[in-house]
Design an enzyme around this catalytic site. Sequence first.
Site, PDB file in Angstrom:
ATOM      1  N   SER A 148       0.822  -1.215   0.000  1.00 23.72           N
ATOM      2  CA  SER A 148       0.000   0.000   0.000  1.00 23.72           C
ATOM      3  C   SER A 148       0.854   1.261   0.000  1.00 23.72           C
ATOM      4  O   SER A 148       2.007   1.259   0.431  1.00 23.72           O
ATOM      5  CB  SER A 148      -0.914   0.027   1.216  1.00 23.72           C
ATOM      6  OG  SER A 148      -1.673  -1.150   1.284  1.00 23.72           O
TER       7      SER A 148
HETATM    8  N1  SAH Z   1      -0.571  -4.836   4.561  1.00 25.75           N
HETATM    9  C1  SAH Z   1       0.147  -5.136   3.344  1.00 25.75           C
HETATM   10  C2  SAH Z   1      -0.635  -4.734   2.093  1.00 25.75           C
HETATM   11  C3  SAH Z   1      -1.870  -5.557   1.935  1.00 25.75           C
HETATM   12  S1  SAH Z   1      -2.403  -5.905   0.255  1.00 25.75           S
HETATM   13  C4  SAH Z   1       1.549  -4.543   3.372  1.00 25.75           C
HETATM   14  O1  SAH Z   1       1.908  -3.863   4.314  1.00 25.75           O
HETATM   15  O2  SAH Z   1       2.337  -4.817   2.456  1.00 25.75           O
HETATM   16  C5  SAH Z   1      -3.763  -6.963   0.655  1.00 25.75           C
HETATM   17  C6  SAH Z   1      -3.357  -8.376   0.967  1.00 25.75           C
HETATM   18  O3  SAH Z   1      -4.486  -9.045   1.486  1.00 25.75           O
HETATM   19  C7  SAH Z   1      -2.928  -9.174  -0.258  1.00 25.75           C
HETATM   20  O4  SAH Z   1      -1.656  -9.697  -0.023  1.00 25.75           O
HETATM   21  C8  SAH Z   1      -3.954 -10.297  -0.339  1.00 25.75           C
HETATM   22  O5  SAH Z   1      -3.416 -11.518  -0.782  1.00 25.75           O
HETATM   23  C9  SAH Z   1      -4.422 -10.386   1.094  1.00 25.75           C
HETATM   24  N2  SAH Z   1      -5.737 -10.991   1.332  1.00 25.75           N
HETATM   25  C10 SAH Z   1      -6.864 -10.880   0.587  1.00 25.75           C
HETATM   26  N3  SAH Z   1      -7.870 -11.565   1.158  1.00 25.75           N
HETATM   27  C11 SAH Z   1      -7.373 -12.121   2.293  1.00 25.75           C
HETATM   28  C12 SAH Z   1      -7.920 -12.956   3.313  1.00 25.75           C
HETATM   29  N4  SAH Z   1      -9.188 -13.355   3.310  1.00 25.75           N
HETATM   30  N5  SAH Z   1      -7.121 -13.335   4.325  1.00 25.75           N
HETATM   31  C13 SAH Z   1      -5.822 -12.949   4.369  1.00 25.75           C
HETATM   32  N6  SAH Z   1      -5.260 -12.155   3.432  1.00 25.75           N
HETATM   33  C14 SAH Z   1      -6.015 -11.760   2.404  1.00 25.75           C
END
Ligand code: SAH
Length: 343
Positions: free
Chosen positions: A66
Amino acid sequence: MGKTAVQELTARLVAQLKRSGYIRGERVEEAFSKVPRHLFVPHGVTPEEAYRDEVIPLVSGLATLSQPSIVALMLEELEAGPGLRVLEIGTASGYNAALLSRVVGDPALVWTVEIEPRLADWARYNLTAAGFSAVHVLAGDGTLGWAEGAPYARIEVTAEATDLSHHLLAQLDREGILLTPFGVPGLPALLLRLHRQEGGFSGGFVGIPVAFVPLRGEYGTESRSREDGGRRAREAIWAVESEALAQGARPTLDRRLALDLLAAALADGAGLPAPEAAAEAWRRYRAAGRPGLDELGVNVYPLAEYPAPAPAFRRRDYVFCLELPGERNPGGGGESPRREGTP
Ligand code: SAH
């Protein structure tokens, strides 16, 4: 890349985020200053690029690192602090988990779940390289929470949700705060911030549009059976929006979202809003000078306890009731939103 160069890049990013008001407090500033962001980016991304206030794609359409300003905004809104146990959903690179570790003062207080096993492995590697190996990383569906570390004082979802699972809410501690991008597929999301209070959850939207990858899994954005009429719903929304624009209204995000919520509130049994009903509701809503979504309070009730008719939208386990400012509880009053519906 030498140490001083990284320090300079970090200092520049922090200064920029402070100037623009995304970093507001010392804790978040300290975290951003101490976590080496260049250790959390994919191969081929230079340190210069790592410290820009920009999104970095990880897995096309499914995962991103992000934008620092949004990461900072969420950390501030989360109000985490020393000693608090935190659950993050959506680990991706592990960068935010590292920041959370600094904010709560101990990586062992941070639990984070990532649905992509490859990313979970990568995050573990990054976190270890950056000195945060004690963070708990689980490859799994975060919409089910992570019972092992519960209860959590804070839960931060970093993917766009359109529902909340009872697992997550059950794992939130008393007085706990849950923060999640919340939206309607096809429209930009806002941040929903909910407080666990005696007997319920209440809060509201943080009034800034955010773009996140969709939350997947059991309670992910595709599981909204009720909103599977989403295409028709959006058509209805855009029909009303076009009409408003034709009458000279200004297009704003809040209006579109508020309208969508109203449309959902008026949904018939199959979950499909009737366009005429939505249009009528929207006209009345505007004519009454109603505020945008970011000004509304939100109370979350289990479906079974859904109180008297109110502007609300239904999801699988819960009803999200919207509260207009100044129309809190009859007899309640004051600043803090309270649950109603219990005699
Ligand atoms: N917090 C992260 C950015 C998040 S991007 C950072 O600091 O880099 C969103 C992430 O959520 C993605 O990697 C995606 O694979 C994950 N995601 C989506 N649905 C999810 C779920 N149900 N449980 C866990 N992770 C999930």
